[in-house]
Structures are given as C-alpha cells and as structure tokens.
Design a protein around this motif. Structure first.
Motif, PDB file in Angstrom:
ATOM      1  N   LEU A 402       0.815  -1.201   0.000  1.00  0.00           N
ATOM      2  CA  LEU A 402       0.000   0.000   0.000  1.00  0.00           C
ATOM      3  C   LEU A 402       0.856   1.262   0.000  1.00  0.00           C
ATOM      4  O   LEU A 402       0.332   2.371  -0.032  1.00  0.00           O
ATOM      5  CB  LEU A 402      -0.941   0.006   1.206  1.00  0.00           C
ATOM      6  N   HIS A 403       2.153   1.099   0.062  1.00  0.00           N
ATOM      7  CA  HIS A 403       3.102   2.197  -0.029  1.00  0.00           C
ATOM      8  C   HIS A 403       4.172   1.787  -1.029  1.00  0.00           C
ATOM      9  O   HIS A 403       5.090   1.038  -0.710  1.00  0.00           O
ATOM     10  CB  HIS A 403       3.716   2.484   1.347  1.00  0.00           C
ATOM     11  N   GLY A 404       4.034   2.268  -2.266  1.00  0.00           N
ATOM     12  CA  GLY A 404       5.023   1.960  -3.273  1.00  0.00           C
ATOM     13  C   GLY A 404       4.624   0.816  -4.186  1.00  0.00           C
ATOM     14  O   GLY A 404       3.605   0.159  -3.974  1.00  0.00           O
ATOM     15  N   PRO A 405       5.438   0.554  -5.196  1.00  0.00           N
ATOM     16  CA  PRO A 405       5.086  -0.439  -6.220  1.00  0.00           C
ATOM     17  C   PRO A 405       5.147  -1.873  -5.691  1.00  0.00           C
ATOM     18  O   PRO A 405       5.863  -2.189  -4.750  1.00  0.00           O
ATOM     19  CB  PRO A 405       6.148  -0.213  -7.298  1.00  0.00           C
ATOM     20  N   ASP A 406       4.358  -2.733  -6.331  1.00  0.00           N
ATOM     21  CA  ASP A 406       4.288  -4.142  -5.970  1.00  0.00           C
ATOM     22  C   ASP A 406       5.503  -4.901  -6.500  1.00  0.00           C
ATOM     23  O   ASP A 406       6.289  -4.391  -7.299  1.00  0.00           O
ATOM     24  CB  ASP A 406       3.006  -4.764  -6.532  1.00  0.00           C
ATOM     25  N   GLN A 407       5.603  -6.149  -6.039  1.00  0.00           N
ATOM     26  CA  GLN A 407       6.666  -7.036  -6.505  1.00  0.00           C
ATOM     27  C   GLN A 407       6.059  -8.343  -7.005  1.00  0.00           C
ATOM     28  O   GLN A 407       5.042  -8.816  -6.478  1.00  0.00           O
ATOM     29  CB  GLN A 407       7.651  -7.353  -5.367  1.00  0.00           C
ATOM     30  N   LEU A 408       6.695  -8.921  -7.998  1.00  0.00           N
ATOM     31  CA  LEU A 408       6.328 -10.243  -8.502  1.00  0.00           C
ATOM     32  C   LEU A 408       7.620 -10.993  -8.809  1.00  0.00           C
ATOM     33  O   LEU A 408       8.470 -10.503  -9.556  1.00  0.00           O
ATOM     34  CB  LEU A 408       5.473 -10.121  -9.769  1.00  0.00           C
ATOM     35  N   PHE A 409       7.755 -12.163  -8.206  1.00  0.00           N
ATOM     36  CA  PHE A 409       8.960 -12.965  -8.415  1.00  0.00           C
ATOM     37  C   PHE A 409       8.595 -14.373  -8.853  1.00  0.00           C
ATOM     38  O   PHE A 409       7.591 -14.938  -8.392  1.00  0.00           O
ATOM     39  CB  PHE A 409       9.780 -13.060  -7.122  1.00  0.00           C
ATOM     40  N   ASP A 410       9.395 -14.934  -9.720  1.00  0.00           N
ATOM     41  CA  ASP A 410       9.372 -16.363 -10.007  1.00  0.00           C
ATOM     42  C   ASP A 410      10.430 -16.984  -9.101  1.00  0.00           C
ATOM     43  O   ASP A 410      11.624 -16.961  -9.417  1.00  0.00           O
ATOM     44  CB  ASP A 410       9.687 -16.618 -11.477  1.00  0.00           C
ATOM     45  N   VAL A 411      10.005 -17.505  -7.950  1.00  0.00           N
ATOM     46  CA  VAL A 411      10.975 -17.927  -6.939  1.00  0.00           C
ATOM     47  C   VAL A 411      11.689 -19.221  -7.315  1.00  0.00           C
ATOM     48  O   VAL A 411      12.669 -19.585  -6.658  1.00  0.00           O
ATOM     49  CB  VAL A 411      10.311 -18.060  -5.549  1.00  0.00           C
ATOM     50  N   LYS A 412      11.223 -19.909  -8.330  1.00  0.00           N
ATOM     51  CA  LYS A 412      11.931 -21.111  -8.773  1.00  0.00           C
ATOM     52  C   LYS A 412      13.075 -20.751  -9.707  1.00  0.00           C
ATOM     53  O   LYS A 412      14.187 -21.260  -9.568  1.00  0.00           O
ATOM     54  CB  LYS A 412      10.949 -22.069  -9.453  1.00  0.00           C
ATOM     55  N   ASP A 413      12.832 -19.856 -10.656  1.00  0.00           N
ATOM     56  CA  ASP A 413      13.893 -19.436 -11.561  1.00  0.00           C
ATOM     57  C   ASP A 413      14.775 -18.352 -10.970  1.00  0.00           C
ATOM     58  O   ASP A 413      15.921 -18.174 -11.397  1.00  0.00           O
ATOM     59  CB  ASP A 413      13.277 -18.926 -12.873  1.00  0.00           C
ATOM     60  N   ASP A 414      14.240 -17.643  -9.981  1.00  0.00           N
ATOM     61  CA  ASP A 414      14.953 -16.529  -9.374  1.00  0.00           C
ATOM     62  C   ASP A 414      14.866 -16.643  -7.854  1.00  0.00           C
ATOM     63  O   ASP A 414      14.197 -15.860  -7.183  1.00  0.00           O
ATOM     64  CB  ASP A 414      14.327 -15.207  -9.859  1.00  0.00           C
ATOM     65  N   PRO A 415      15.553 -17.644  -7.262  1.00  0.00           N
ATOM     66  CA  PRO A 415      15.405 -17.890  -5.818  1.00  0.00           C
ATOM     67  C   PRO A 415      15.890 -16.747  -4.941  1.00  0.00           C
ATOM     68  O   PRO A 415      15.440 -16.622  -3.796  1.00  0.00           O
ATOM     69  CB  PRO A 415      16.228 -19.162  -5.582  1.00  0.00           C
ATOM     70  N   ASP A 416      16.788 -15.895  -5.450  1.00  0.00           N
ATOM     71  CA  ASP A 416      17.254 -14.749  -4.665  1.00  0.00           C
ATOM     72  C   ASP A 416      16.320 -13.548  -4.782  1.00  0.00           C
ATOM     73  O   ASP A 416      16.572 -12.511  -4.156  1.00  0.00           O
ATOM     74  CB  ASP A 416      18.662 -14.338  -5.096  1.00  0.00           C
TER      75      ASP A 416
END
Length: 473
Positions: A402-416
């Motif tokens: 609710l403060h700032g942009p959202d995040q979306l990660f592919d945690v399998k291809d990008d575990p970090d």
C-alpha cells in the motif's frame, strides 16, 4: 500400528527455511533435522501468516488470518479470543502440554492449561504503534553488531544463564515429559508442543558452536546493499539501522546464527532420541517448524518483517506413521496447515474456522500436491507506514504494497528474488491473477485501515511518550 497418533510439535523461533543441511545449505549443520527429513516429508515452500512473532503466534494459536483476529503487531498479544487450538483439544479431551515461548497475554484463558517454563508478553514492543513515520529503533544496529561467541555454558539460552526460563531447561523438561509419558499406562493420544526461542536474536552463541562456522568461510548477505528502493522496504532498512555494515560484522552474524541453528538441532535430537528410547517414535507424528524466518541482512534487511523467502518462509518437516520417507514437496503451504494436520493425526475434527488444510494426505502419498493453491501472508507491524500482503501460488510470489510499487517474483527461476516482474508486460496476466486471489482473501485497504486505527487507539490509551526500547527476545 495405532489408528491415531500422538503429536510432538516443535515450533522454534526465527528459523529461516534455507538454514538446514537437508535444504542443501553450504554451511549449516543440522544432522538431527536432516534425519527427521530423511524419515519423513519436508515441505520446501512453507510460509508463516505474518513475519513477526506476536501476529504469527496469535494467528497460529487461532488458525485464522491476522486481519481476522486483529493481533497486528508485537504490542497486541493473543488474549484467548477467538478460541485457540488448545481450547479445541480440550473440547475433545486431548491431553496437551506446552513447554516454552507462547508470547501471549499473560494470565488469560488461552486454552493451554498445562504450561511449562512459558514466556509471555509482559513487556510490550510498542514500536508498531508508531508508523507515521516509523522511527529508527535505537538498539537495532547494536543488536546486530554484538553478534559473536560467548564461553560455553554462558549463553543466554543455557541453564546457567540468569534467566532459568531458558531453552536448555525447556528441552530438559520436554525429555522428562516424554519419558514419563512412555512409562504411563495411558494409551490415549497426547500433544506436546515445545517452543524454544533459538535461533532468534541475540546472535550470541557458545564458542564451540561458533567455531563450527569460521568467519572467513562464511557467506555474506545477498543483495547487500540492496538494488531496489521499494519505499516500504527502505522504511524497514531505516528502522533497523542495519545498512553500511562492514564485511567482518556481516560474517559474524552468519557464524553466530548458524551456530544457534546447530545448537537447536542438538536439542531436537534429544527429543527424537527420547521418543525412540521410550518406544513412542512409531506412534507419534513429529512436526518441526518455526513462527517465521530471519532475513539476516539479505536485501539489506534484518530480523524478519518482510515477504522475502528468508523472512516469510519457514522450515516444515513432518514424520509419522505411514508418512512417505525422504520426500520433498514443493507445493506452497502455510503454517496454518499444521493445525488440521495435528487433528487429522489425532483422529478428531478440525475447527471449521481454521484456514489451513491437513497435509497428512500429501505426506502419506494419498493425494498429490495442489500446485495452484494460493498461500497468504500479511504484515502490519513496526518499521512501515502501511501494510503489505503476499500471495504465493505455483512458482510465483506476488507482494502487494500500500506504499510503493508491488513485486512479482518467479521464486523457482529466481530464488534470490532479484528480478521484479511486476511491471513486465509478459507477466501481466500472472500479476492480475494473483492480485485477484489476494482480494478473495482480504480487502487490503480495509485491513490496513483497521490495523492503523487500532494502533492509534492503543497508542492513545497507553499514554506513552514514545515507543518502548523493549528487546523482543
């Protein structure tokens, strides 16, 4: 084999999910938890319902989400309402004992009548009541910099420490409890919940454990300093004052934390040995998990309080009768799934208000994992002005701020979690789908407003001059 099983639940504090030998960590030594995993099922993608002690434990106690219970922060301990899983077991006449940290409001009917060496929230951490803007935590940096070894026997979790309500004594009492139960003629199922504080801060560990992890060999945090400047995360970085630390300090925090994990593992081994020695191991479902993780400097963040894997993620291992041995399950699951898993093993019905689902059918190979099931977490505590929410579904993690942009990660291809896909047009359908899933669980704006209004009321009622400097250990 018996139809119903006993349950030994081990709920540690602040154990990040990758800090396990069986998770292929390059340094951490956990032979007893590795043994447990080799004899059972490890759920590799488990999450707490809020990455903060009191909200997570209140959510786990009640089986409900934080926005449903209103235990938003570390100054709002569980007070017995709504009913806990302890109340539920009492209704069914199941003998249950808790040993160690509960972090509830003291002296209330919390449903756990047999409490041994318990610790509760007698001193509230009121930083979560001050969010506009969130202040810097004065002791935050010192808490990080004092990481290191102490003489064997002199650590804060040892029996000879000034506080006799410590983990060494707690595990000793747990072993004694298991031995007494093994000598008993009572054949009814039991539940023993062991709740140590380690590997929570302070990062001070006995020299012999520290020496297992030479500073020169240790890894350093991922993404430190952080590449992103998400406003809520920058607020957390400022709150904990853990930026700009030298490499020696960063390595010391790793040596000490990993040492605490190995100390915990030795204690867990004592419980597993006691079960075997008393002949109760084959009739007991053992569950190992934690209330949240510890980010330990990754992404320039400390403690927990965020939705990165090391913070919102938790270890979860299940071993018991007919549980498949040596299996790993990558389906996202929740700490709230532990409650119906326990009642499933005990042979009683779950509370219909619980948000979790029994994992026993998956652990026993009777049902395949449901990869499309969404798992939810939320945060409304100290260090940020506004709340944020996580949905994990399949390989994707969506974090709605609710403060700032959202995040979306592919945690399998990008575990970090270094590649934010939220604005990538190729992932717009994934993002929209996860946001829709989030809104089926919670109205993010409404829950945030409820939390902030409640925190303002409590701040005014307490009539304090500012946030306490309470160390939430």
């Amino acid at each position: 084999m018996p139809t119903h099983q006993n349950v030994l639940l081990i709920l540690s504090d602040e154990h990040r999910p990758d800090a396990l030998g069986c998770a292929n960590h390059p340094h951490v030594k956990t032979p007893n938890l590795d043994r447990l995993a080799s004899e059972g099922v490890r759920f590799t993608d488990a999450y707490c319902s809020s990455p903060l002690c009191v909200p997570s434990r209140a959510s786990f106690a009640t089986g409900r989400y934080v926005h449903e219970t209103g235990y938003w922060d570390n100054a709002a301990p569980y007070d017995g309402t709504p009913p806990s899983w302890g109340h539920h077991l009492t209704e069914y006449g199941i003998d249950h004992t808790t040993i160690g940290k509960l972090h509830f409001k003291p002296d209330v009917d919390d449903g756990f009548d047999d409490q041994v060496l318990a610790s509760h929230m007698r001193h509230l951490d009121t930083f979560g009541l001050y969010r506009d803007p969130p202040p810097v935590r004065p002791a935050g940096r010192d808490r990080i910099k004092r990481a290191g070894p102490v003489p064997d026997g002199d650590a804060w979790y040892n029996a000879d420490s000034p506080d006799d309500v410590c983990d060494e004594n707690r595990f000793e009492r747990a072993v004694e409890w298991i031995e007494r139960r093994g000598e008993s003629d009572d054949e009814d199922p039991w539940v023993l919940s062991v709740n140590p504080l380690i590997p929570h801060f302070p990062l001070e560990v006995e020299q012999s454990y520290y020496d297992l992890y030479p500073e020169s060999d240790m890894d350093i945090p991922v993404d430190y300093p952080a590449a992103d400047h998400q406003p809520s995360l920058d607020q957390l970085r400022n709150h904990f004052d853990g930026s700009g630390l030298d490499e020696e300090t960063l390595r010391k925090t790793r040596s000490a934390y990993y040492g605490l994990v190995t100390a915990l593992d030795d204690y867990v081994g004592e419980l597993l040995d006691a079960l075997m020695r008393t002949g109760q191991d084959e009739e007991t479902l053992v569950i190992y998990t934690s209330d949240h993780g510890e980010i330990l400097g990754d992404h320039e963040l400390w403690w927990k309080c965020c939705m990165y894997e090391q913070s919102a993620g938790i270890p979860l291992i299940v071993r018991g009768t007919d549980v498949v041995e040596g299996r790993t399950v990558e389906q996202p699951v929740s700490l709230l799934d532990v409650l119906p898993t326990m009642t499933d093993a005990l042979g009683i019905a779950p509370d219909p208000s619980w948000r979790g689902t029994s994992l026993l059918p998956i652990a026993k190979g009777q049902r395949e994992p449901h990869a499309g099931r969404p798992v939810f977490s939320e945060y409304h505590g100290h260090g940020v002005s506004r709340g944020f929410y996580m949905i994990r579904k399949g390989p994707y993690k969506y974090v709605h701020y609710l403060h700032g942009p959202d995040q979306l990660f592919d945690v399998k291809d990008d575990p970090d979690e270094m590649q934010n896909l939220a604005k990538n047009p190729n992932y717009s359908q994934v993002r929209d789908s996860l946001e829709t899933s989030l809104h089926t669980i919670v109205d993010p704006v409404e829950a945030d407003e409820d939390a902030r209004a409640d925190q303002r009321r409590r701040r005014q009622k307490s009539d304090t001059d500012g946030p306490s400097n309470y160390d939430p250990k």
